[in-house]
Motif scaffolding. Structure first.
Motif, PDB file in Angstrom:
ATOM      1  N   GLU A  76       0.953  -1.048   0.073  1.00  0.00           N
ATOM      2  CA  GLU A  76       0.017  -0.092   0.073  1.00  0.00           C
ATOM      3  C   GLU A  76       0.830   1.275   0.060  1.00  0.00           C
ATOM      4  O   GLU A  76       0.459   1.999  -0.923  1.00  0.00           O
ATOM      5  CB  GLU A  76      -0.928   0.082   1.233  1.00  0.00           C
ATOM      6  CG  GLU A  76      -1.873  -1.056   1.201  1.00  0.00           C
ATOM      7  CD  GLU A  76      -2.890  -0.777   0.075  1.00  0.00           C
ATOM      8  OE1 GLU A  76      -3.167   0.009  -0.350  1.00  0.00           O
ATOM      9  OE2 GLU A  76      -3.399  -2.174  -0.388  1.00  0.00           O
ATOM     10  N   ARG A  79       2.539   1.445  -3.411  1.00  0.00           N
ATOM     11  CA  ARG A  79       1.951   1.892  -4.561  1.00  0.00           C
ATOM     12  C   ARG A  79       1.626   3.554  -4.346  1.00  0.00           C
ATOM     13  O   ARG A  79       1.272   4.149  -5.307  1.00  0.00           O
ATOM     14  CB  ARG A  79       0.437   0.976  -4.542  1.00  0.00           C
ATOM     15  CG  ARG A  79       0.913  -0.190  -5.216  1.00  0.00           C
ATOM     16  CD  ARG A  79      -0.187  -1.273  -4.811  1.00  0.00           C
ATOM     17  NE  ARG A  79      -1.555  -0.677  -5.333  1.00  0.00           N
ATOM     18  CZ  ARG A  79      -2.767  -1.534  -5.410  1.00  0.00           C
ATOM     19  NH1 ARG A  79      -2.445  -2.691  -4.844  1.00  0.00           N
ATOM     20  NH2 ARG A  79      -3.723  -1.106  -5.896  1.00  0.00           N
ATOM     21  N   THR A  80       1.409   3.918  -2.967  1.00  0.00           N
ATOM     22  CA  THR A  80       1.274   5.425  -2.898  1.00  0.00           C
ATOM     23  C   THR A  80       2.371   6.173  -3.560  1.00  0.00           C
ATOM     24  O   THR A  80       2.190   7.286  -4.119  1.00  0.00           O
ATOM     25  CB  THR A  80       0.889   5.616  -1.294  1.00  0.00           C
ATOM     26  OG1 THR A  80      -0.335   4.779  -0.951  1.00  0.00           O
ATOM     27  CG2 THR A  80       0.674   6.931  -1.212  1.00  0.00           C
ATOM     28  N   ALA A  83       2.260   6.033  -7.428  1.00  0.00           N
ATOM     29  CA  ALA A  83       1.264   6.757  -7.788  1.00  0.00           C
ATOM     30  C   ALA A  83       1.651   8.375  -7.717  1.00  0.00           C
ATOM     31  O   ALA A  83       1.456   9.129  -8.680  1.00  0.00           O
ATOM     32  CB  ALA A  83       0.212   6.843  -7.026  1.00  0.00           C
ATOM     33  N   ALA A  95      -7.318   9.998 -12.108  1.00  0.00           N
ATOM     34  CA  ALA A  95      -6.631   9.261 -10.827  1.00  0.00           C
ATOM     35  C   ALA A  95      -6.853   7.580 -11.212  1.00  0.00           C
ATOM     36  O   ALA A  95      -6.108   6.965 -10.696  1.00  0.00           O
ATOM     37  CB  ALA A  95      -7.884   9.449  -9.733  1.00  0.00           C
ATOM     38  N   ASP A  96      -8.002   7.234 -11.899  1.00  0.00           N
ATOM     39  CA  ASP A  96      -7.764   5.696 -12.099  1.00  0.00           C
ATOM     40  C   ASP A  96      -6.646   5.007 -13.110  1.00  0.00           C
ATOM     41  O   ASP A  96      -6.239   4.264 -12.696  1.00  0.00           O
ATOM     42  CB  ASP A  96      -9.322   5.293 -12.745  1.00  0.00           C
ATOM     43  CG  ASP A  96      -9.367   6.077 -14.024  1.00  0.00           C
ATOM     44  OD1 ASP A  96      -8.740   7.168 -14.271  1.00  0.00           O
ATOM     45  OD2 ASP A  96     -10.196   5.738 -14.851  1.00  0.00           O
ATOM     46  N   ALA A  99      -3.836   5.225 -10.714  1.00  0.00           N
ATOM     47  CA  ALA A  99      -3.878   3.972  -9.622  1.00  0.00           C
ATOM     48  C   ALA A  99      -3.486   2.787 -10.558  1.00  0.00           C
ATOM     49  O   ALA A  99      -2.690   1.868 -10.026  1.00  0.00           O
ATOM     50  CB  ALA A  99      -5.115   3.908  -9.076  1.00  0.00           C
ATOM     51  N   ASP A 100      -3.951   2.695 -11.688  1.00  0.00           N
ATOM     52  CA  ASP A 100      -3.444   1.316 -12.623  1.00  0.00           C
ATOM     53  C   ASP A 100      -2.141   1.323 -12.766  1.00  0.00           C
ATOM     54  O   ASP A 100      -1.337   0.248 -12.617  1.00  0.00           O
ATOM     55  CB  ASP A 100      -4.387   1.437 -13.791  1.00  0.00           C
ATOM     56  CG  ASP A 100      -5.727   1.205 -13.677  1.00  0.00           C
ATOM     57  OD1 ASP A 100      -5.966   0.572 -12.583  1.00  0.00           O
ATOM     58  OD2 ASP A 100      -6.544   1.311 -14.604  1.00  0.00           O
ATOM     59  N   ARG A 103      -0.295   0.163  -9.658  1.00  0.00           N
ATOM     60  CA  ARG A 103      -0.534  -1.389  -9.574  1.00  0.00           C
ATOM     61  C   ARG A 103       0.289  -2.175 -10.263  1.00  0.00           C
ATOM     62  O   ARG A 103       0.792  -3.114  -9.863  1.00  0.00           O
ATOM     63  CB  ARG A 103      -2.027  -1.633  -9.561  1.00  0.00           C
ATOM     64  CG  ARG A 103      -2.457  -2.987  -9.284  1.00  0.00           C
ATOM     65  CD  ARG A 103      -3.857  -3.341  -9.042  1.00  0.00           C
ATOM     66  NE  ARG A 103      -4.381  -3.158 -10.473  1.00  0.00           N
ATOM     67  CZ  ARG A 103      -5.296  -2.340 -10.975  1.00  0.00           C
ATOM     68  NH1 ARG A 103      -5.569  -1.415 -10.028  1.00  0.00           N
ATOM     69  NH2 ARG A 103      -5.714  -2.243 -12.220  1.00  0.00           N
TER      70      ARG A 103
END
Length: 202
Positions: A76, A79-80, A83, A95-96, A99-100, A103
């Motif tokens: 977590e 990934r932050t 991002a 934003a999506d 996030a992808d 990930r």
């Protein structure tokens, strides 16, 4: 009048002399041969540097497992950070999408560490028993794997802390160092001569 005995050592009317039984046919001998047999019987035991190299590869794989576990448990936060790096390069991204991207970057780093460890460990065990092709592949994949691990530790590094406080990065650096030492041990003159003898018997 007494008759002479027959040619088989019995007289007329006498008991037949039993013939000795033939021994049972011996089972077929197992086939021996092949590269593994030749390397063990004719080439002799591997030099100590080959064994040392194998154990260094094993230790490198263990360090990779530690790094992978640390990455998974701290995904977590990682990934932050990933991002944030994406947003810093392109603030206009949705934003999506960010996030992808984070990930996928995490999965690529995590999978690369495990893949490198699995390949190195498998080839090291095969190399230890005299597989020349495994040794050649290990030299190639070893150099590539070290570069991959160094790149991954740069991607996952937590710049806010030191190397020692960043367990995934520290474990990856240990993995790369052990793999480098294993590669050097494998390229020493002793192992090269041993593998040349093994190749000649193929």
């Amino acid at each position: 009048m007494t008759q002479e005995g027959g040619p088989r050592g019995r007289s007329d009317g006498g008991a037949r002399v039993g013939r000795p039984e033939r021994p049972a046919t011996a089972p077929p001998r197992p086939e021996v041969g092949g590269e593994g047999f030749a390397a063990t019987i004719e080439v002799g035991a591997p030099p100590r540097s080959v064994t040392v190299s194998m154990w260094l590869w094993v230790a490198s794989a263990v360090a990779a497992l530690v790094a992978a576990l640390a990455l998974w448990l701290g995904q977590e936060a990682l990934r932050t950070r990933l991002a944030a790096a994406v947003v810093e390069q392109d603030p206009a991204r949705a934003a999506d999408v960010v996030a992808d991207a984070a990930r996928y970057a995490f999965l690529a780093a995590f999978g690369s560490v495990l893949l490198v460890a699995a390949i190195h460990l498998t080839l090291a065990l095969l190399m230890r028993v005299g597989r020349v092709w495994a040794r050649n592949l290990l030299v190639l994949t070893g150099a590539v794997g070290i570069a991959v691990v160094v790149l991954v530790q740069e991607v996952v590094a937590d710049r806010a802390g030191s190397v020692l406080s960043d367990l995934p990065r520290a474990a990856l650096l240990v993995q790369a160092a052990l793999a480098l030492a294993a590669l050097v041990a494998l390229l020493l003159p002793g192992p090269r001569r041993w593998f040349r003898r093994a190749r000649a018997l193929v």
